[in-house]
Structures are given as C-alpha cells and as structure tokens.
Write a protein that holds these residues in place. Structure first.
Motif, short mmCIF file in Angstrom:
data_model
loop_
_atom_site.label_atom_id
_atom_site.label_comp_id
_atom_site.label_asym_id
_atom_site.label_seq_id
_atom_site.Cartn_x
_atom_site.Cartn_y
_atom_site.Cartn_z
N THR A 557 -10.33 106.51 2.80
CA THR A 557 -9.57 106.70 1.50
C THR A 557 -8.02 106.99 2.08
O THR A 557 -7.07 107.01 1.12
CB THR A 557 -9.87 108.41 1.00
N THR A 558 -7.62 106.69 3.13
CA THR A 558 -6.29 106.71 3.62
C THR A 558 -6.06 105.51 4.37
O THR A 558 -6.95 104.68 5.02
CB THR A 558 -6.16 108.05 4.75
N SER A 560 -2.24 102.62 4.96
CA SER A 560 -1.05 101.93 4.21
C SER A 560 -1.37 100.82 3.78
O SER A 560 -0.38 100.26 2.90
CB SER A 560 -0.16 101.77 5.38
N LYS A 562 -3.11 97.65 1.27
CA LYS A 562 -3.71 97.73 -0.02
C LYS A 562 -5.06 97.96 0.26
O LYS A 562 -5.87 97.22 0.89
CB LYS A 562 -3.38 96.53 -0.49
N PRO A 563 -5.71 98.87 -0.86
CA PRO A 563 -7.42 98.95 -0.69
C PRO A 563 -8.18 97.70 -1.02
O PRO A 563 -7.86 96.89 -1.66
CB PRO A 563 -7.49 100.36 -1.64
N ILE A 622 -7.15 105.41 -8.75
CA ILE A 622 -6.88 105.55 -7.33
C ILE A 622 -5.27 104.55 -7.05
O ILE A 622 -4.66 105.26 -6.02
CB ILE A 622 -7.84 104.63 -6.73
N ILE A 623 -5.04 103.60 -7.52
CA ILE A 623 -3.87 102.84 -7.14
C ILE A 623 -3.32 102.10 -8.60
O ILE A 623 -4.39 101.24 -9.12
CB ILE A 623 -4.09 102.09 -5.97
N ASP A 624 -2.28 102.16 -9.06
CA ASP A 624 -1.72 101.56 -10.06
C ASP A 624 -0.76 100.65 -9.57
O ASP A 624 0.45 100.74 -9.40
CB ASP A 624 -1.08 102.63 -11.14
N ASP A 625 -1.18 99.34 -9.28
CA ASP A 625 -0.31 98.21 -8.53
C ASP A 625 -0.41 97.04 -9.05
O ASP A 625 -1.35 96.79 -10.00
CB ASP A 625 -0.83 98.28 -6.95
N TYR A 628 -4.79 93.71 -6.94
CA TYR A 628 -6.02 94.45 -6.69
C TYR A 628 -6.87 93.49 -5.92
O TYR A 628 -7.31 92.37 -6.18
CB TYR A 628 -6.78 94.90 -7.84
N LYS A 651 -1.45 92.54 -14.81
CA LYS A 651 -1.72 92.58 -13.36
C LYS A 651 -2.52 91.48 -12.71
O LYS A 651 -3.06 90.61 -13.70
CB LYS A 651 -2.62 94.09 -13.24
#
Length: 801
Positions: A557-558, A560, A562-563, A622-625, A628, A651
């Motif tokens: 979960t951690t 820097s 992008k997941p 989780i991430i609004d980027d 994806y 997106k």
C-alpha cells in the motif's frame, strides 16, 4: 494422468473425519504412525501358493477397499480413490532353515522395518503381501495395513472371503459369494440417511455435562512416542462369572466392562459425570449386506456416564445399557456434529481414554487341506490410555499406556484398582453403586505435579515465546490453552509438539467456527500448525482489514511510484500474483482486484459492465489520477470496458495484457477443424508439456470434474466451478468495442509464431493506440512462477506509467 489411469478410476469418495484425523497424524509423524497395523495368520497344511495368490486376486476384485489409494495434495479435501483394477506386490520368503526362536525374532524385525518404512497411501497401500515359509507344511502370511482404510472387522471379512475363494479353486468349483454393494452406494446411502432426532439426542445425552476430566500428564518435555502395554488375564472361572452375571442382570458383557471403567474413572477424578471414548463398528444399521462390506466404518463415540451412588448397581447398569443402545442408532455421527450440540460447554467434550471391545466375528478357518489360525490384526491408538477387551474363555484386558502423556502414579493406580473394581461388581454382597466406589482406593491428586508437568512442557516448547498480537490470535490462544490444558501458549508454537491430537483438532476447528465464524478443513494443520499461520488464514476469511472495500486486496500500500492494479483471471482468484510484488520496484504499490461472490457472500456481477464499474469505484478511492496501470491475465474483456469507462471520465488506462487473446471481429465465423488441428499440433511442437497439461485440465473439467462433484459433494469444488462458469458466461456475453488506450502485450517465447501473430493482430484491431510487444520466458501456465516471474516483473515495471 494418462488416459489408461483415468478410465481405471471406479469411484472417488470423501474421507470421514476419523480418517482425516488419521491422515493428519500419519503425515505429521510417519515414523510413529499409530494407525499402522499388521494383519497376520498362520497357514498349516499343504498350501498351493498358486491358488493362494489367485484367491487374493479374486478378493481384490471383490473388495473395492483393496484397490483404494488416498490423495490430499493440491485439493482442499482429501479423498479415497478406487481403481477398477490393481495388482498386488508379493514378497516370498523362506525361513525353514531358522529355529522357531529365530523365526519369531526375524518376524518382529520385519514388522518393525515395515512400520518404519510406512505405507505409500497414493499407490496401492493395502496390496503389499508377505508369504513366509516357516516349515514343511506351515506358512505365515503378513499383511501391512492401515486403519485409515481398513478396520478390524473388515480385515477378518476379507480373510474369510479369501479362504472361500481358495477352497473353491482347490475343488475346481466357482465359489459364489453374496453380492456386495459398492462403497459409493454405501456413502450415498449414508449421506441421505434420515438423521431426525440426532441433534436432540446428543444434546440431551450430554445434558448437565460441564467439565472435562483428564489424567495427570507425565513430566515429559521431550516426546519419545513410546507406549507400554500391560495385560491382565482373568481365570476361566472369573471370565465365566462375568458372563453369567451379565446374563442374569440382562446386560451385555460390554456393558459390564464399560460400567466398571466408568466407576474407576469416577473414583480417580472424584466426579459423578465422566466421559471416555469407545469404538463402534458402524454396522448397526439396515444397509443391505453391511456385515459383508469391507472398509473403514468404525467410529469413536464419546460415552457419558452419570454416576448415582445411591442407585442399585443392577438398575444403574441396565440404565447405562439403555442409553448406549440408543447411541447405536446414531453411531455414524461425526464427532463435530456431536460437539456442535455442546458448543457452549467450556472446552467442548474432552476425554483421554479409549475402550476397544474386540467383537469382530472370527473363528479359525479350514480351507481344504489348510488351516488358518493365530489370526491377528492389532489395535492402534494414540490416547493416553487404551483398554482393549479380548473376550473368551479367559478374558484378557490389554492396557496401552502412552508413556509421554501419563505419569507413573496414574498408571500404577489404574493397574492396582482395575481388578478390584471388577471383583466388587461381581461380588454378590455389593448391591449399590456407592459400595463399589467405597471399595476402590482413592487417588490422591498432586496439583504440584500437574503444574510442574505443564511448566516443563511450556519451558521446553515455548523458549521463544511470542504473545498474541491481535484479536484473532488471542482467541486462538485461549482455545489452544483450554484444549491442551496449558497455561501458556505462544503464537509460533507447533500444535503437534504441544501434544495436540487429531481428535482434539476436530474440537478445535468446531470452536474456531463457533467463535470466529470461519470454517477450515482439518488438514489445515498439515501446512499451518501454528496459531500465527492459522490466524493469517482466518484473517483472509474474516476480511477485517478492508471492511469498506469489497473488491480490492492490498498487497503493498505504500510507495512513490504509480500503483499497479492486477485483475483476477478467468476463475476469479488472484493467488497467482503472489510472487510478482517481490520483483517489482519496492516503491510501487500493488493492489489485486477480485469479483463479488468469490468468498460465497453476495451475488456475482451480472455483466462485465457492472464488474468494471465496481472495480473502478474502489480504484478511484485509492488514487484519483489521470493514468491507471491495470494488468490483465486471461480475462481480457475487462480491459476493454475499464478503458472505455476511464475514457468517459477523461482519464487514461495503461493496459498491460499478459498472454491473453482478444475477441475476433468475426466472432461468429469459427475456424474449421483443419486450421484448429494445425494450430494444436504447432502448440504441441513448441510447448508440448504446457499444451498437454492444458488439454488434460480442459478434459478434466469437461468429464471428470462433474463426476468428482457428484461423488464427493465437495463444497469448495462446487463453489469454484460455479464461479468459473459464471465468469465464462459473463465474458462470452460482452460486446467488444474499440478503445484509445495503449497496450503492452506480454507473450511467451515458446508459443507458435502463428498464434503470437494472431494475438498481436487482434489487439491492434481493438485499440486506436499503440501495441508494444514483449516476450517472456516460460509458458501460459508458469509465467507467474519462478524463475519466469522475475523477467515478467521487469517488463511490467517498464510498461507502467
């Protein structure tokens, strides 16, 4: 499995709880396998060895259990597999040159070697035969067996049929024996047997039961797995008196002995309600020809004995027998079912003594010119005290004491007082239950000895003690402490090294289900014998980590970077991704996506559209980027729909497709047989093992899996099959559309060039963006395994935005 072996499968049957317990004990401690036994007998006379072997072939054909094997690897629930044909393995020895004493020594050494080597349950475990010539007209037949598949009654049935077949061969006639039902038919009957009243019976049977009474343990921090047998033989007169007293009081000899044992336990524990175990044949039912069927039908039932001191001894024994006769109506009841009726009792039902009354039908046989005598099958047990009653003109009591689990004082007290209890019951001057108890020596319990025993065991096994760290571990520790009788249990302590038994394990998993709401198979202990490991399994079942997220499973979960979101395959599970994070960049978060209903809760998604919408809703939390990274394997329609949804939100989806094909634009036009065969043989040429394995899996699912489910009614297999078929249906119904997302396509080097080019062509058709192709080692079945997953992870990192 090759075609010949497949067609040789006659039935697949589930193991009973007792059988599973024996399997666990065998696998954990094969050098001291208490289920291993030797069936043996002498043959005196002019033995025709050719006919003897032929008689065994006919017996193997008649009795399915002899063609059985046991399998547990890579399946959730162990099964018994019956083959249509099986060949025995014969060892012929000649000891005629040895003296009688030397023969006895050699025989015991052979038995010891066989037990040390153990049985291979996967390969004809009951078909290793030893025929030893002892004299000019004398042989000894030795047959290594195991209680997991065969009980004592069944072994005697097989030997009787063997004798009948042998006699027929000697006379040149065919012996027509009564027709046997199949084991499959029996288990189907047992499953459908009316069980009305069983729950209320066992609940009432244990009414008032509140505390388990266990023997004082030995100070044995190091286990030797040793047992001591001591015997008491009654005289002919004493044996006759027991029979006459039982008959006069309208009770059985078995009832007399069980009553005596109950009173001995009552005196030892100073308790008016004691529990011990007893074996039942499993044949007190109306199934046709049950008395002729061979297998493992024996069961162990708990016997609850209520001691009323003021009661007449005769009336008490008659009342005791009446209760036990009703028990026989429910003798097939699994121990977990009984436990469920007393689940509110602290620690459940616990007992550590077992009574075995040897009542299987056996008399010395004569087959033509050959006499069969000195028959024996042995008794196996891992209880602290096992009492075997051998009826006859001189009744014999065999006590098996587990030296590691019973202190010397208890053993001495039992031996000193057993005959005393019997004499008091047989005495005409003793008429009350209390008079028997008054005549038995009082056992002085030394609490300091018990505490010292516990302390030594804890000191030896919990040197690196780790306390519970969460609520699940805390509850498991309390369950173990209560069951094992220990004051201190660490989360890394091994269940078996703490003295845990398979029968206790049954109780443990019942308590786990009752208190934590999660059901685990008994064989969990084979691979997860510590609280820490079991707690991890339970945490996954309970899903306490992400109560608000139904579809996402976090692996990391951690970080820097992008997941990376990894979508489930066509069977719904995500376990194949387990090694991938190990070789990805350490600072890249990794999340897995699994479908609704995969855990048996809730209904599954009705469409790819609904599935994609739910997945994206949690991904956006989780991430609004803007971009994806989403990875797909085998379930590629989701890639199209998720990309379209992201496009509609403004997106971008960065799609990583691993060895998966896209739908053909001309979906309706199926290729003819010739191109399909050509493609198949190309795959055979480039990747033979993978192609054949895929074909076998496909054929198994088409042909054998439905049969397996029908035979076993295995809930996990039924659930997985249902999930797979639903996902296939949803995938098939989806209408593909073109997308604008870039695609990284990972293919395998071993795949035929034509197949690879077809996959590239199809993905290029469905995207208006670029398709970048990478090639990986391995094949479709092992891409995510070592060592291929390392290169795959490197490619994925390069492909991620």
């Amino acid at each position: 499995m090759d075609k010949e072996k497949k067609t040789n499968i006659e039935a697949i049957l589930p193991l009973t709880e007792l059988q599973q317990g024996m399997l666990v004990h065998h696998l954990f401690n094969p050098l001291h396998d208490e289920g291993f036994l030797h069936v043996g007998f002498r043959l005196k006379g002019s033995l025709n060895t050719h006919f003897f072997k032929k008689a065994w072939e006919l017996s193997i054909k008649r009795h399915q259990v002899l063609r059985s094997s046991v399998h547990w690897e890579n399946i959730r629930t162990p099964v018994q597999l019956i083959r249509g044909t099986s060949e025995p393995n014969w060892t012929i020895l000649d000891w005629t040159h040895l003296s009688l004493a030397e023969q006895d020594i050699r025989l015991e050494a052979l038995k010891s070697d066989q037990k040390g080597s153990g049985l291979d349950f996967k390969q004809n475990p009951l078909l290793n035969f030893y025929l030893i010539k002892m004299g000019q007209a004398e042989f000894f037949f030795l047959w290594p067996c195991h209680h997991l598949l065969l009980d004592g009654w069944s072994s005697s049935i097989i030997v009787k049929d063997l004798c009948a077949f042998y006699e027929g061969l000697c006379k040149g006639t065919d012996r027509e024996l009564e027709t046997l039902p199949s084991l499959k038919t029996y288990y189907a009957w047992l499953k459908n047997k009316e069980r009305n009243g069983a729950a209320s019976f066992w609940s009432n049977y244990f009414a008032g039961y509140s505390k388990s009474h266990l023997f004082i343990r030995a100070n044995a921090p190091i286990r030797s797995d040793g047992s001591i047998m001591e015997c008491i033989s009654l005289s002919v007169a004493e044996s006759k008196k027991i029979t006459e007293k039982a008959r006069a009081n309208l009770v059985s000899v078995n009832t007399m002995i069980q009553g005596a044992w109950s009173l001995l336990l009552s005196a030892y524990f100073n308790a008016d309600n004691v529990v011990f175990g007893t074996t039942v044949s499993g044949r007190s039912n109306d199934f046709p020809n049950m008395d002729l069927l061979a297998g493992m039908f024996m069961n162990i039932l708990p016997v609850s004995s209520i001691i009323v001191k003021q009661c007449s001894l005769i009336e008490w024994l008659q009342s005791f027998q009446k209760r036990q006769l009703v028990c026989l109506q429910y003798e097939e009841t699994a121990f977990t079912e009984i436990l469920s009726q007393v689940s509110n009792t602290k620690g459940g039902i616990r007992f550590d003594s077992l009574l075995v009354f040897e009542n299987f039908p056996w008399k010395d046989l004569k087959c033509g010119d050959v006499e069969i005598n000195d028959y024996g099958s042995g008794v196996t047990s891992n209880y602290p005290i096992t009492l075997i009653i051998v009826p006859g003109t001189q009744m014999e009591f065999k006590f098996i004491f587990n030296a590691d689990e019973l202190n010397e004082g208890t053993k001495k007290w039992i031996m000193d007082n057993w005959e005393r209890v019997l004499k008091l019951i047989l005495s005409d001057g003793v008429t009350q239950v209390g008079e028997v108890l008054d005549g038995v020596g009082v056992f002085l319990h030394d609490d300091s000895e018990q505490k010292k025993s516990k302390a030594l065991k804890i000191e030896a096994l919990c040197v690196d003690y780790i306390a519970p760290r969460n609520e699940i571990e805390e509850q498991l520790v309390n369950i173990w402490k209560n069951l094992l009788g220990l004051d201190k249990v660490g989360v890394t302590d091994n269940y078996f090294e703490l003295g845990g038994k398979s029968i206790m394990a049954v109780q443990m998993f019942v308590l786990i289900e009752s208190k934590l709401g999660a059901k685990l198979p008994l064989t969990t202990l084979l691979f997860s014998p510590t609280i820490e490991q079991i707690a991890e399994l339970l945490a996954k079942n309970i899903k306490s980590e992400l109560p608000n997220r139904k579809f996402i499973v976090p692996l990391r979960t951690t970080g820097s970077e992008k997941p990376l979101f990894c979508v489930h395959g066509g069977e719904g599970h995500v376990l194949f991704y387990k090694l991938l994070p190990k070789y990805l960049k350490e600072n890249r978060p990794v999340y897995l996506l699994q479908p609704r209903g995969i855990d048996g809760e809730g209904t599954m998604h009705a469409s790819i559209e609904a599935m994609s919408k739910d997945y994206l809703s949690e991904m956006l939390e989780i991430i609004d980027d803007g971009t994806y990274n989403i990875m797909f394997f085998c379930y590629s329609a989701l890639a199209i729909e998720m990309a379209l949804l992201l496009q509609g939100m403004g997106k971008r989806a960065n799609l990583i497709i691993v060895d998966s094909t896209a739908q053909s634009p001309a979906k309706i036009d199926q290729p003819s047989l010739r191109p399909r065969l050509k493609n198949y043989f190309l795959k055979i040429r480039y990747a033979p093992i993978m192609t054949l394995k895929s074909s076998i899996v496909y054929r198994y699912r088409q042909l054998l899996e439905p049969t397996y489910i029908t035979f076993t009614q295995d809930k996990s297999t039924i659930a997985l099959t249902k999930i797979r078929k639903h996902l296939d249906y949803v995938h098939e119904q989806y209408i593909w559309k073109k997308i604008d997302s870039p695609i990284t396509l990972v293919l395998t080097e071993k795949e035929p060039i034509g197949s690879r080019e077809e996959k590239i062509r199809l993905w290029e058709y469905w995207t208006n963006s670029k398709v970048k192709v990478y090639y990986n080692t391995g094949n479709h079945l092992n891409l995510f395994e070592e060592p291929h997953v390392r290169l795959l992870a490197k490619t994925v990192d390069e492909a991620c935005a």
